[in-house]
Design an enzyme around this catalytic site. Structure first.
Site, short mmCIF file in Angstrom:
data_model
loop_
_atom_site.label_atom_id
_atom_site.label_comp_id
_atom_site.label_asym_id
_atom_site.label_seq_id
_atom_site.Cartn_x
_atom_site.Cartn_y
_atom_site.Cartn_z
N SER A 1 -1.31 1.72 -4.15
CA SER A 1 -1.75 2.81 -3.28
C SER A 1 -0.52 3.58 -2.81
O SER A 1 0.54 2.99 -2.60
CB SER A 1 -2.48 2.23 -2.07
OG SER A 1 -2.58 3.21 -1.06
N HIS B 1 -2.21 5.48 -10.55
CA HIS B 1 -2.47 6.83 -11.07
C HIS B 1 -2.22 6.87 -12.59
O HIS B 1 -2.98 7.49 -13.34
CB HIS B 1 -1.56 7.85 -10.38
CG HIS B 1 -1.82 8.04 -8.92
ND1 HIS B 1 -0.90 7.73 -7.95
CD2 HIS B 1 -2.91 8.50 -8.26
CE1 HIS B 1 -1.39 8.00 -6.75
NE2 HIS B 1 -2.62 8.47 -6.91
P1 AMP Z 1 -5.07 9.49 -4.36
O1 AMP Z 1 -3.81 10.14 -4.85
O2 AMP Z 1 -4.84 8.29 -3.51
O3 AMP Z 1 -6.03 10.48 -3.77
O4 AMP Z 1 -5.78 8.91 -5.65
C1 AMP Z 1 -6.06 9.72 -6.75
C2 AMP Z 1 -6.94 8.97 -7.70
O5 AMP Z 1 -6.28 7.76 -8.10
C3 AMP Z 1 -8.28 8.54 -7.05
O6 AMP Z 1 -9.31 8.68 -8.01
C4 AMP Z 1 -8.03 7.10 -6.73
O7 AMP Z 1 -9.22 6.32 -6.69
C5 AMP Z 1 -7.16 6.68 -7.89
N1 AMP Z 1 -6.39 5.49 -7.57
C6 AMP Z 1 -5.59 5.29 -6.50
N2 AMP Z 1 -5.08 4.04 -6.51
C7 AMP Z 1 -5.59 3.45 -7.62
C8 AMP Z 1 -5.46 2.15 -8.20
N3 AMP Z 1 -4.71 1.21 -7.64
N4 AMP Z 1 -6.13 1.89 -9.34
C9 AMP Z 1 -6.91 2.83 -9.94
N5 AMP Z 1 -7.08 4.07 -9.44
C10 AMP Z 1 -6.43 4.38 -8.30
#
Ligand code: AMP
Length: 281
Positions: free
Chosen positions: A186, A36
Site C-alpha cells: 500500500s 500497482h
Molecule cells: P491507489 O493508488 O491506492 O488508489 O490504488 C490504485 C489501484 O491499485 C487500486 O485499484 C488498488 O486496489 C490497487 N492496489 C493497491 N494496492 C494493491 C495491492 N497490494 N495489490 C493489488 N492491487 C492493489
C-alpha cells in the site's frame, strides 16, 4: 511516456485505436509499489496498450490532512514504471484537467454496497471515487479497467458505477499483492517505520485467523477473537472488523449457504490508516 494533458492523451489513444489496438486503464494515486505493478502486468495480459493514471483525487478524501500527507513523487513513479514496462503511457493530469474549476463530487446511487465499512467511516469517499473514475473513463475510453481486490468495496463500487453511467468499459478485479509476511502492499506503508511495518502484519494475521475459523465458528466468536488480538497491541486502533456477503457488503452475523463471504479490516497504526480484506470461504 508521461502525458499531462487530456487532449494529447486522447490524440495518442485515437492513433492506437485506429491501429486496432485495445486499451487498458489502471487508475492510481501514485506512490507506486509492487501491488500497482501486479495490476499493470494483469492489464498487459489483456490489452495491447496500457495507460496508468496518477492522480491524487481530492474529492475522495474526507480528511484534509490525509490528502495533504498522501505521498507524491511523480518523477520517482515514472522511473519505477518505465523500468518495469517501458511502453506504458503515464497520465498525470492536474486537478483542473479533471474537474475544470468545480472540484466537487457527483452523487451516485450505489445502494447497500457503500453503507458500511469504507462508506461508513469515510463519508462521501465513494462519490469522490465514482466522480473521478467517470471522468477518467470518459477521457481514456478504455476497453478494460483494472482494480485491486485490496480495495474490494471500491472494486464493487466501480462495477456498479459503470452500470449506472452506462460507460462501455469492462471492470477487471485483480488479486491483492502481499509481501512475504502477508502484508498487503500500500502507498500508505511508505509512511510506516520499519518497526511499524513489522507490526502491520497483525492485519493479515487477523484476516487469516478469521478465514481459518469461519467454517466452524460463529461470526460473533470470530469478531471477538479478532478484537482481542488488536486489544493486545496498543499501537493499533481497530476501526472496524466485519464479515460481509460479497453480494451486498452488509456486515452480518449469520451465514447463508451458497453465499461468498469476505472479512474486512480498517485499523490505524499510529496516524496511518490501513485497510485489507480476504475471501474467507
Ligand atoms: P491507489 O493508488 O491506492 O488508489 O490504488 C490504485 C489501484 O491499485 C487500486 O485499484 C488498488 O486496489 C490497487 N492496489 C493497491 N494496492 C494493491 C495491492 N497490494 N495489490 C493489488 N492491487 C492493489
Amino acid at each position: 511516456m508521461v502525458i499531462d494533458s487530456k487532449l494529447s492523451l486522447q490524440q495518442r489513444l485515437d492513433e492506437f485505436r485506429k491501429e486496432g489496438k485495445t486499451i487498458g486503464l489502471v487508475p492510481t494515486m501514485g506512490a507506486l509499489h509492487d501491488g500497482h505493478l501486479s495490476l499493470i502486468d494483469f492489464a498487459y495480459s489483456y490489452c495491447d496498450k496500457v495507460v496508468v493514471s496518477i492522480f491524487v483525487n481530492p474529492t475522495q478524501f474526507n480528511n484534509a490532512s490525509d490528502l495533504e500527507k498522501y505521498p507524491r513523487d511523480i518523477e520517482g513513479d515514472a522511473k519505477f514504471l518505465t523500468n518495469h514496462q517501458p511502453e506504458t503511457i503515464i497520465f498525470t493530469p492536474e486537478v483542473s484537467e479533471i474537474y475544470n474549476d468545480k472540484v466537487e463530487s457527483e452523487s451516485f446511487e450505489f445502494g447497500s454496497i457503500i453503507q458500511y465499512m469504507e462508506g461508513e467511516f469515510r463519508t462521501g469517499h465513494f462519490d469522490g471515487v465514482g466522480s473521478v473514475l467517470k471522468r477518467l473513463f470518459t477521457i481514456t475510453k478504455p476497453d478494460k479497467a483494472f482494480f485491486g481486490e485490496k480495495d474490494f468495496q471500491q472494486l464493487q463500487v466501480v462495477k456498479s458505477l459503470v452500470n449506472i453511467t452506462g460507460q462501455d468499459v469492462e471492470i477487471i478485479g485483480c488479486p491483492t499483492s502481499r509481501n512475504e509476511f502477508g502484508l498487503a502492499q500500500s502507498s500508505r506503508n511508505f509512511r510506516l517505520t520499519k518497526q511499524e511495518l513489522k507490526e502491520a502484519e497483525l492485519i493479515h494475521e487477523a484476516l487469516s485467523k478469521a478465514k481459518n475459523m469461519f467454517a466452524s465458528n460463529s461470526i460473533e466468536n470470530i469478531e471477538n477473537q479478532v478484537k482481542t488480538m488488536f486489544q493486545e497491541h496498543a499501537s493499533f486502533d481497530l476501526e472496524y472488523f466485519s464479515i460481509a456477503k460479497v453480494s451486498d457488503l452488509i456486515p452480518t452475523k449469520t451465514k447463508e449457504s451458497g453465499q461468498k463471504y469476505r472479512a474486512f479490516i480498517a485499523a490505524y497504526l499510529g496516524e496511518v490508516r490501513l485497510i485489507d480484506n480476504i475471501a474467507i470461504n
